[in-house]
Scaffold this motif. Structure first.
Motif, PDB file in Angstrom:
ATOM      1  N   ASP A  54       0.826  -1.215   0.000  1.00 54.65           N
ATOM      2  CA  ASP A  54       0.000   0.000   0.000  1.00 54.65           C
ATOM      3  C   ASP A  54       0.855   1.258   0.000  1.00 54.65           C
ATOM      4  OD1 ASP A  54      -1.964   1.941   0.388  1.00 54.65           O
ATOM      5  OD2 ASP A  54      -1.992   1.614   2.557  1.00 54.65           O
ATOM      6  N   LEU A  67      -8.639  -2.103   1.752  1.00 51.97           N
ATOM      7  CA  LEU A  67      -7.531  -2.875   2.303  1.00 51.97           C
ATOM      8  C   LEU A  67      -7.910  -3.585   3.602  1.00 51.97           C
ATOM      9  CD1 LEU A  67      -4.611  -0.382   1.599  1.00 51.97           C
ATOM     10  CD2 LEU A  67      -4.998  -2.586   0.484  1.00 51.97           C
ATOM     11  N   VAL A  77      -1.352  -7.138   4.070  1.00 53.79           N
ATOM     12  CA  VAL A  77      -1.273  -5.753   3.598  1.00 53.79           C
ATOM     13  C   VAL A  77      -0.085  -5.069   4.259  1.00 53.79           C
ATOM     14  CG1 VAL A  77      -2.443  -3.531   3.429  1.00 53.79           C
ATOM     15  CG2 VAL A  77      -3.756  -5.657   3.246  1.00 53.79           C
TER      16      VAL A  77
END
Length: 372
Positions: A54, A67, A77
Motif C-alpha cells: 500500500d 484494504l 497488507v
C-alpha cells in the motif's frame, strides 16, 4: 499455485513499476506482481492477492476500507491498515519514551478552532486558559509546532517566541498540534526499515531543498561514528517492532552524540528515485521486492496474515518497569503457565500430606503385646 502481489499507488511513478519488475524477476513465475485494479468492492470477497503493498491509502479513505476488507479475507497488507488508522505522532513519542528511545520534549495542544458539531460545553473538561507558562518554560524557544497526526511537512512551523506561536496556532484551525523543542543537530538520518528487520541508514538534511536532502555527509568519525550508526540501527528496529510497521522511515536528529527520534510514522515513505537518489532507490526496490515475496510465500489462505507490533500484542514491558522472569506472549501461554503452577502446588501439597500421614502412622502404630 501462482501467488499474486499487488501494489496500490497514486501519483508516484518510479518506485511502483520498479517494484513490480523486481518482484516478477525474483518471483520466477511462482509469484507475480501487478498494479492493483479495482472495479468493485463487495464486502467479504477475497480478490485474490496474497500481498498488497500500500502506497496511497493514507490519502484515500476508500482504499483504506478496501484494504481492511482484504486483510480480513487473508491478504497480507503492507502496512497494516488497521494500525495506520489508529496511529499518530504524539502516541509514537509516548511509546518511544517507554521503550527507552530519546525524543524531543513535547506537549499536545488542543485545536485552536472547535471541531464541527461541538460547542463550548463540549470542552468543559478543558481549562481556560491552558497552563501556557508551564508549557513554554518546559519546551523553550526556538520550538517546532506540527500536527499530531500529519505528514509530508504540512503545517509545520518553526517558532521563535510566544507571539509567533499564538499566531501560527490560530492558522491551524481544527488541527490538533504538538509543540516540540528544537534539536540543534550535528548529524541527521532518515532510515528505511522493512519487515521489522531490514535497515538502511541514509544521511539526510531537512534544511536543504527537497531534491538535495539525501546527499549530506556524516560528521561523526571513527569509533564515535560506528557507535552512532549502531545505535540508530538498533533504535530503528526497536521502534518498528513495537509499532508493527513493515515499511517505514525513521528520522533521527543527533545532538551531542545522542540520536533523538524526530519522526517515525511514515506508512508510505518517499521512495522516488529523483529525491532519494539511485543508490537508496536500488536498495529499497530490491529489499521491498524480497520482503513482498517472503510474505507471499508465508501467506496462508483465510487467516490473518497482517503484521502487528509488540505494543498491540502486549509484549512490551516499559524499561522503567521491573521485567518479569517469564515473558508471556499470549493469553494461551499465560493460562497454561497458571494451570501448571496450580497443579505443581497441588502435587506438592499432596506429597506433603502423604508424608505427614505416614509419619503420623509410624508414631501412633501400636506396639506388640508381650507374650504371656
Amino acid at each position: 499455485m501462482i501467488k499474486k502481489v499487488g501494489i496500490l499507488f497514486g501519483m508516484e511513478d518510479t518506485f511502483p513499476w520498479a517494484f513490480i519488475d523486481k518482484v516478477n524477476e525474483l518471483g520466477k513465475g511462482e509469484i507475480v506482481a501487478e498494479a492493483v485494479q479495482i472495479d468493485k468492492v463487495q464486502q467479504g470477497i477475497d480478490y485474490g492477492y496474497s500481498v498488497i503493498f500500500d502506497r496511497i491509502s493514507q490519502e484515500v479513505p476508500f482504499y483504506r476500507a478496501y484494504l481492511k476488507n482484504a486483510s480480513l479475507m487473508g491478504t497480507a497488507v503492507i502496512n497494516n491498515p488497521f494500525w495506520w488508522s489508529a496511529d499518530e505522532k504524539f502516541f509514537n513519542n509516548c511509546l518511544s519514551m517507554e521503550i527507552g528511545i530519546p525524543v524531543p520534549k513535547t506537549v499536545l495542544l488542543p485545536s485552536n478552532t472547535r471541531p464541527d458539531n461541538t460547542s463550548e460545553t463540549s470542552f468543559r473538561n478543558l481549562k481556560a486558559p491552558l497552563d501556557w507558562d508551564y508549557m513554554l518554560d518546559y519546551i523553550g524557544f526556538p520550538a517546532y509546532m506540527k500536527p499530531h497526526d500529519g505528514g509530508g511537512w504540512k503545517s509545520v512551523y518553526r517558532l521563535e517566541n510566544s507571539d509567533e506561536l499564538f499566531a501560527a496556532h490560530k492558522e491551524t484551525e481544527q488541527l490538533v498540534m504538538m509543540l516540540q523543542e528544537e534539536i540543534v543537530f550535528d548529524d541527521y538520518f532518515r532510515v528505511y526499515c522493512l519487515g521489522q528487520k531490514y535497515v538502511h541508514i541514509m544521511p539526510y538534511d531537512p534544511r536543504k531543498p527537497f531534491h538535495e536532502r539525501y546527499v549530506s555527509d556524516i560528521k561523526a568519525t571513527g569509533n564515535e561514528r560506528k557507535k552512532l550508526l549502531k545505535t540508530v540501527h538498533d533504535y530503528t528496529l526497536r521502534l518498528n517492532q513495537a509499532l508493527g510497521y513493515d515499511f517505514n522511515t525513521v528520522e533521527f536528529a543527533v545532538r551531542d552524540g545522542v540520536p533523538y527520534a524526530i519522526d517515525f510514522c511514515n506508512p508510505a515513505p518517499d521512495a522516488d528515485i529523483h529525491s532519494v537518489g539511485q543508490e537508496n532507490f536500488d536498495w529499497i526496490v530490491e529489499h521491498s521486492a524480497k520482503y513482498a515475496i517472503e510474505k507471499a510465500k508465508a501467506h496462508k489462505p483465510n487467516q490473518n496474515n497482517t503484521s502487528w507490533g509488540g505494543f498491540v500484542r502486549n509484549c512490551i514491558t516499559p524499561l522503567k518497569s521491573k521485567t518479569s522472569k517469564v515473558n508471556l506472549k499470549t493469553a494461551s501461554e499465560a493460562k497454561k503457565t497458571a494451570v501448571k503452577k496450580v497443579v505443581k502446588k497441588a502435587v506438592a501439597k499432596s506429597i506433603t500430606a502423604k508424608t505427614a500421614v505416614k509419619k503420623a502412622s509410624v508414631k501412633t502404630k501400636p506396639t506388640a503385646k508381650p507374650k504371656k
